[in-house]
Design a protein around this motif. Structure first.
Motif, PDB file in Angstrom:
ATOM      1  N   ASP A 446       0.848  -1.191   0.000  1.00 33.02           N
ATOM      2  CA  ASP A 446       0.000   0.000   0.000  1.00 33.02           C
ATOM      3  C   ASP A 446       0.885   1.242   0.000  1.00 33.02           C
ATOM      4  O   ASP A 446       1.272   1.743   1.045  1.00 33.02           O
ATOM      5  CB  ASP A 446      -0.910  -0.008   1.224  1.00 33.02           C
ATOM      6  N   ARG A 447       1.209   1.745  -1.179  1.00 30.58           N
ATOM      7  CA  ARG A 447       2.111   2.888  -1.275  1.00 30.58           C
ATOM      8  C   ARG A 447       1.441   4.198  -0.882  1.00 30.58           C
ATOM      9  O   ARG A 447       2.055   5.262  -0.935  1.00 30.58           O
ATOM     10  CB  ARG A 447       2.688   2.999  -2.696  1.00 30.58           C
ATOM     11  N   ARG A 448       0.172   4.117  -0.452  1.00 29.57           N
ATOM     12  CA  ARG A 448      -0.504   5.328  -0.010  1.00 29.57           C
ATOM     13  C   ARG A 448       0.092   5.865   1.287  1.00 29.57           C
ATOM     14  O   ARG A 448      -0.203   6.996   1.677  1.00 29.57           O
ATOM     15  CB  ARG A 448      -2.001   5.048   0.172  1.00 29.57           C
ATOM     16  N   LEU A 449       0.943   5.070   1.936  1.00 26.48           N
ATOM     17  CA  LEU A 449       1.605   5.566   3.142  1.00 26.48           C
ATOM     18  C   LEU A 449       2.500   6.766   2.855  1.00 26.48           C
ATOM     19  O   LEU A 449       2.798   7.553   3.742  1.00 26.48           O
ATOM     20  CB  LEU A 449       2.441   4.456   3.784  1.00 26.48           C
ATOM     21  N   ARG A 450       2.933   6.881   1.602  1.00 27.66           N
ATOM     22  CA  ARG A 450       3.788   8.025   1.245  1.00 27.66           C
ATOM     23  C   ARG A 450       3.101   9.345   1.571  1.00 27.66           C
ATOM     24  O   ARG A 450       3.767  10.316   1.962  1.00 27.66           O
ATOM     25  CB  ARG A 450       4.132   7.969  -0.237  1.00 27.66           C
ATOM     26  N   ALA A 451       1.778   9.378   1.453  1.00 28.27           N
ATOM     27  CA  ALA A 451       1.052  10.616   1.721  1.00 28.27           C
ATOM     28  C   ALA A 451       1.189  11.051   3.169  1.00 28.27           C
ATOM     29  O   ALA A 451       1.072  12.247   3.484  1.00 28.27           O
ATOM     30  CB  ALA A 451      -0.422  10.437   1.366  1.00 28.27           C
ATOM     31  N   SER A 452       1.453  10.086   4.049  1.00 24.15           N
ATOM     32  CA  SER A 452       1.582  10.417   5.471  1.00 24.15           C
ATOM     33  C   SER A 452       2.823  11.245   5.765  1.00 24.15           C
ATOM     34  O   SER A 452       2.922  11.857   6.843  1.00 24.15           O
ATOM     35  CB  SER A 452       1.616   9.131   6.310  1.00 24.15           C
ATOM     36  N   VAL A 453       3.804  11.258   4.845  1.00 21.61           N
ATOM     37  CA  VAL A 453       5.024  12.020   5.081  1.00 21.61           C
ATOM     38  C   VAL A 453       5.179  13.155   4.069  1.00 21.61           C
ATOM     39  O   VAL A 453       6.207  13.835   4.067  1.00 21.61           O
ATOM     40  CB  VAL A 453       6.269  11.104   5.037  1.00 21.61           C
ATOM     41  N   VAL A 484      12.516   3.365  17.199  1.00 14.14           N
ATOM     42  CA  VAL A 484      11.240   3.129  16.524  1.00 14.14           C
ATOM     43  C   VAL A 484      10.157   3.939  17.226  1.00 14.14           C
ATOM     44  O   VAL A 484       9.902   3.762  18.422  1.00 14.14           O
ATOM     45  CB  VAL A 484      10.881   1.639  16.534  1.00 14.14           C
ATOM     46  N   ALA A 485       9.519   4.844  16.488  1.00 15.44           N
ATOM     47  CA  ALA A 485       8.467   5.699  17.036  1.00 15.44           C
ATOM     48  C   ALA A 485       7.073   5.133  16.778  1.00 15.44           C
ATOM     49  O   ALA A 485       6.117   5.481  17.481  1.00 15.44           O
ATOM     50  CB  ALA A 485       8.564   7.097  16.436  1.00 15.44           C
ATOM     51  N   TRP A 486       6.954   4.276  15.754  1.00 18.49           N
ATOM     52  CA  TRP A 486       5.657   3.674  15.410  1.00 18.49           C
ATOM     53  C   TRP A 486       5.931   2.444  14.564  1.00 18.49           C
ATOM     54  O   TRP A 486       6.904   2.408  13.790  1.00 18.49           O
ATOM     55  CB  TRP A 486       4.817   4.679  14.621  1.00 18.49           C
ATOM     56  N   ALA A 487       5.095   1.419  14.714  1.00 15.94           N
ATOM     57  CA  ALA A 487       5.217   0.206  13.911  1.00 15.94           C
ATOM     58  C   ALA A 487       3.830  -0.296  13.569  1.00 15.94           C
ATOM     59  O   ALA A 487       2.926  -0.295  14.417  1.00 15.94           O
ATOM     60  CB  ALA A 487       6.007  -0.870  14.664  1.00 15.94           C
ATOM     61  N   GLY A 488       3.660  -0.708  12.305  1.00 15.46           N
ATOM     62  CA  GLY A 488       2.369  -1.199  11.841  1.00 15.46           C
ATOM     63  C   GLY A 488       2.457  -2.604  11.301  1.00 15.46           C
ATOM     64  O   GLY A 488       3.520  -3.053  10.874  1.00 15.46           O
ATOM     65  N   ASP A 489       1.348  -3.311  11.313  1.00 15.49           N
ATOM     66  CA  ASP A 489       1.314  -4.691  10.841  1.00 15.49           C
ATOM     67  C   ASP A 489       1.258  -4.750   9.323  1.00 15.49           C
ATOM     68  O   ASP A 489       1.518  -3.754   8.637  1.00 15.49           O
ATOM     69  CB  ASP A 489       0.151  -5.446  11.482  1.00 15.49           C
ATOM     70  N   ARG A 490       0.918  -5.904   8.782  1.00 17.76           N
ATOM     71  CA  ARG A 490       0.947  -6.106   7.321  1.00 17.76           C
ATOM     72  C   ARG A 490       0.061  -5.112   6.577  1.00 17.76           C
ATOM     73  O   ARG A 490       0.352  -4.724   5.449  1.00 17.76           O
ATOM     74  CB  ARG A 490       0.495  -7.528   6.990  1.00 17.76           C
ATOM     75  N   PRO A 492      -0.835  -1.604   7.351  1.00 21.41           N
ATOM     76  CA  PRO A 492      -0.579  -0.524   8.312  1.00 21.41           C
ATOM     77  C   PRO A 492      -1.732   0.467   8.434  1.00 21.41           C
ATOM     78  O   PRO A 492      -2.462   0.732   7.466  1.00 21.41           O
ATOM     79  CB  PRO A 492       0.662   0.171   7.728  1.00 21.41           C
ATOM     80  N   ASP A 493      -1.882   0.995   9.622  1.00 18.09           N
ATOM     81  CA  ASP A 493      -2.876   2.014   9.918  1.00 18.09           C
ATOM     82  C   ASP A 493      -2.328   3.366   9.485  1.00 18.09           C
ATOM     83  O   ASP A 493      -1.475   3.948  10.161  1.00 18.09           O
ATOM     84  CB  ASP A 493      -3.183   1.985  11.416  1.00 18.09           C
ATOM     85  N   ARG A 494      -2.806   3.878   8.371  1.00 17.61           N
ATOM     86  CA  ARG A 494      -2.271   5.137   7.855  1.00 17.61           C
ATOM     87  C   ARG A 494      -2.507   6.294   8.816  1.00 17.61           C
ATOM     88  O   ARG A 494      -1.666   7.167   8.973  1.00 17.61           O
ATOM     89  CB  ARG A 494      -2.892   5.447   6.492  1.00 17.61           C
TER      90      ARG A 494
END
Length: 509
Positions: A446-453, A484-490, A492-494
């Motif tokens: 899920d490359r939508r995580l890029r939006a989070s940064v 590590v400040a945050w970790a998500g599973d397979r 991830p919670d965006r």
């Protein structure tokens, strides 16, 4: 006016200067000594061990190879690419430490029980010396534009609204922040009126390099005796001793050959004779810590904030941990994008670590006392260290693997030093951290995580791809200090990632 003035050009001050310089801060380092060279900082008396936690800090800034080169033929523990056994478990570390002079057998350390360790190119530990560490860090600081002024003795510190001034004679050095990294007898700590509390010493310790007549009478290694302790190091004539005199002798009288010989004969129970004394110094196990690491615009790090006995080599490693934790937070504060309370997390995270290290050294001193009760404890501890669980526990403390900050998450990886995740293209987390930015590792599809940064590119690097071993994770947010400040599973919670980014990196640029 500089952004930050650092008092003290030892390893901690230089490490902090490098972190701030990497983040684009203007930094001035003031050092009392006129030059960097000192026989007490070179091997053998200046020899120190860097734990796995400190090695990671050098590795993540691209300074591991320069440090190994500067350290010469001193020891490196661990392998560059640890092999796996038939079950796929990482190879055991070859590092062997000690608790209260009782050695830990590396064969008994269960590496698989240590939290979230992945094979990587950084060694488990490095034996180096203070001169080598300072050479590497001062070189890096210069490349980053840090100014180092030597022969400057700070005599006054005053705060004025948005700035702080350090005075040395008629000279005044103004900055937005001042950090005391000036050692156990810190001038900054005294001038800024920090409260310094703890326990008084039990022993005077000595380390010396001297010519010995009949050195074979002293067995190599650590030896607890009915009257104290002595350590014969591999290098010629390098001896350490502990004399349980309540710390009465330390710095009270000159270190003469006759005095050193009297102490050595008493604690070793031999009639060994000392000839020429080339170098000698004394120390104690006085264990003290400031109640706060910050007063207004003045902060403390390293021995300026906490002192204790050198047993187990915890001082240098704890100080480097202070520097890398403080550096990025102070830089964010200087640049104006730090979220509320970020700088306060320095003391919140590091003060408990310092307190735990003081207790770790106190426990060793109590165990080493030359009296029947302590000797009974020694027998128990020796048996425990001889077990797999006991050896692993001590190694975990010595390596820094035990450190975990309380960041308010139940995820077992959050708050720990990040494993050196390696992408299938061969790049690793360590490679991504040389510029001092935070990192989002996205192992998911899920490359939508890029939006989070998006909007934080100057502070956070985004890296996506399949990892050789992702430990079952989908994504990880790593702070600039490697935590590590945050970790998500397979999957991830965006939203969770976005909240963590805001918490640690402030508003978008």
């Amino acid at each position: 006016m500089h952004d930050v003035v650092i008092v003290g050009a030892g390893p901690v001050g230089l490490a902090l200067a490098c972190e701030l310089g990497l983040a684009g801060c203007s930094v001035l380092v003031l050092e009392r000594e006129p030059g960097p060279g000192s026989p007490l900082r070179s091997a053998p008396l200046g020899r120190r061990g860097l734990s796995a936690a400190s090695v990671e800090a050098f590795y993540r800034r691209g300074l591991m190879e320069p440090l190994l080169t500067a350290s010469g033929d001193q020891e490196v523990f661990g392998t560059a690419a640890p092999a796996a056994d038939e079950a796929g478990a990482p190879a055991r570390p070859r590092f062997v430490g000690h608790f209260a002079g009782m050695m830990v057998d590396g064969d008994r350390v269960d590496v698989t029980a240590l939290p979230f360790r992945l094979p990587g190119p950084a060694p488990e530990a490095v034996v180096t010396d203070l001169a080598a560490v300072e050479t590497v860090l001062s070189g890096q600081a210069s490349r980053l534009g840090v100014e180092i002024r030597r022969g400057v003795t700070v005599s006054a510190v005053s705060q004025h609204g948005e700035s702080v001034v350090a005075r040395a004679g008629t000279d005044a050095y103004e900055a937005r922040w001042l950090v005391g990294c000036d050692g156990g007898r810190s001038t900054v700590r005294r001038l800024a009126d920090f409260e310094f509390v703890g326990t008084e010493p039990q022993f005077t310790g000595y380390t010396m390099q001297a010519a010995l007549a009949g050195p074979e009478r002293l067995r190599p290694g650590f030896h607890l005796t009915p009257t104290g302790m002595y350590l014969r190091m591999p290098s010629d004539g390098h001896i350490a001793m502990m004399d349980f005199d309540g710390g009465a002798f330390d710095r009270s009288q000159p270190l003469t050959r006759d005095h050193l010989q009297t102490v050595l004969r008493r604690v070793s129970g031999t009639d060994v004779t000392i000839g020429e004394v080339r170098l000698a110094s004394s120390f104690t196990d006085r264990a003290m810590q400031t109640t706060s690491y910050r007063r207004g615009r003045v902060l403390l790090a390293g021995d300026a904030a906490h002192i204790h006995s050198p047993l187990g080599g915890q001082g240098l490693n704890t100080g480097i941990g202070d520097a890398v934790n403080l550096g990025w937070k102070l830089a964010a504060t200087v640049h104006g994008y730090a979220p509320d309370g970020l700088l306060d997390t320095y003391a919140a995270e590091r003060h408990p670590i310092g307190a735990a290290v003081l207790d770790w050294t106190r426990a060793q001193v109590a165990t080493m006392r030359p009296e029947p009760h302590a000797q009974a404890v020694q027998a128990v501890v020796r048996e425990l260290i001889g077990t797999r669980d006991g050896a692993t526990y001590v190694f975990e403390r010595l390596s820094g693997s035990w450190i975990r900050y309380d960041l308010g998450s139940e995820h077992p990886l959050v708050g720990r030093s990040a494993p050196d995740f390696r992408f299938e293209d061969g790049s690793s987390l360590g490679d991504l951290m040389e510029d001092g930015r935070g990192v989002v590792l996205d192992f998911s599809t899920d490359r939508r995580l890029r939006a989070s940064v998006t909007g934080w590119e100057g502070r956070i690097r985004y890296a996506a791809g399949r990892a050789a071993n992702d430990l079952g994770l989908g994504a990880v947010l790593v702070r600039p200090d490697g935590v590590v400040a945050w970790a998500g599973d397979r999957q991830p919670d965006r939203e969770g990632l976005a909240q963590a980014v805001h918490r640690w990196f402030g508003a978008a640029g």
